[in-house]
Motif scaffolding. Structure first.
Motif: not given
Length: 340
Positions: A314-338
């Motif tokens: 078993t492996v458990s975890g949870r991204p922090s709120w900040r990490e999750l927001q950074e992930f969202v920003e990375r998705l948006i950045l990738w879409s803008q680059e397209q």
């Protein structure tokens, strides 16, 4: 329709009676007689497509720009999933975490079951069974031998094996994985332990989700992110998602397994955590901390192993709120680059 005439045609008589008009459209030739036309005494005989051809002024050329605009307006939703993102971008596009993953099937075995079925067919079989196991059966039977011989369980096992290419000799091993998958203690990211998934009455299996791609600007990125979660459940007020894994690995101890998950499933963990946030309509860090428990990756083959340290499989975890927001920003950045 009264003017339709079968003279020289191949239409069935029913088409003339108004009972069955389907035969009309299979006619090679038929006659059209319009009593209101001055030339009604000279019916047209020919192919249906020859009735009328629009004049050129009625059909001006259409520019490619207009065609593209029409095509775009009529297009359906563009979907992206964890698998498609990983295939096109790779895990490292979003994350560069964890040490080197040494858990390959070619590695020397350290802590793993031997002489067991492998391959995709067995994984498909196990996942099909995991969706169907009634939770109440674990209240009736308190050990794997009694549990697998319950009529409802044995019938389900035999039915799935009959439809699978997996050798029936592995039925007992499959039952063992299923039983421990629901009853083995599961460590949370907070140092607590879930007595077993079977004790969590608030759960849903095989949950699909769709939510809009982050950001609002026009882009050639997907419209929706989609996925399927094996289990979503609630424990002590927090919601978790669980992903079953039937991977055959050389070691199911906690430390190397964490490295394996960080190397291969971190994109999925963040994407599915984001889906959980959307499902719960969470908009703040306080809500996130109180409602989201995190993720659990459960490697079924490791759960029943002994002498493999604490919490094998078993492996458990949870991204922090900040990490999750950074992930969202990375998705948006990738879409803008397209769009560039």
């Amino acid at each position: 329709l009264r003017g339709l005439s079968p003279r020289g045609g191949v239409c069935p008589r029913k088409a003339m009676d108004g009972v069955d008009l389907r035969g009309l459209f299979s006619c090679e030739k038929f006659s059209w007689h319009n009593p209101d036309s001055p030339s009604s005494d000279q019916p047209f005989n020919g192919n249906p497509q020859d009735f009328w051809i629009p004049s050129p002024e009625l059909t001006p050329p259409i520019s490619e720009e207009i065609i593209e605009s029409l095509r775009a307006s009529a297009a359906g939703f563009r979907l992206a999933s964890y698998s498609s993102l990983k295939r096109s971008l790779g895990e490292d596009f979003f994350f560069s975490r964890g040490g080197e993953d040494d858990l390959t099937t070619d590695s020397a075995p350290v802590c793993r079951p031997l002489d067991v079925p492998m391959g995709a067919d067995f994984g498909i079989l196990i996942h099909a069974l995991l969706q169907k196991i009634p939770l109440e059966t674990f209240q009736i039977a308190k050990d794997v031998s009694t549990w697998k011989n319950l009529p409802v369980i044995m019938q389900e096992l035999q039915r799935e094996f009959a439809q699978s290419p997996v050798d029936p000799k592995h039925l007992d091993y499959a039952a063992n994985l299923l039983y421990h998958g629901f009853t083995a203690p599961l460590a949370t990211p907070y140092g607590t332990s879930i007595p077993g998934l079977n004790t969590c009455s608030e759960q849903a299996r095989e949950v699909d989700f769709h939510f809009p791609w982050p950001g609002e600007e026009s882009r050639p990125a997907p419209d929706l992110l989609k996925g399927f979660v094996d289990v979503i459940f609630r424990f002590e007020g927090r919601w978790y998602f669980l992903d079953w894994k039937s991977d055959y690995l050389p070691d199911y101890q906690s430390s190397p397994l964490h490295t394996h998950v960080d190397s291969h499933y971190l994109l999925q963990a963040n994407l599915y955590t984001l889906a959980l946030v959307r499902m719960l309509s969470i908009e703040s860090q306080d809500e996130y901390e109180s409602l989201v428990g995190g993720y659990l990756y459960v490697f079924l083959r490791g759960l029943a192993l002994t002498d493999c340290g604490e919490n094998p499989g078993t492996v458990s975890g949870r991204p922090s709120w900040r990490e999750l927001q950074e992930f969202v920003e990375r998705l948006i950045l990738w879409s803008q680059e397209q769009t560039q």
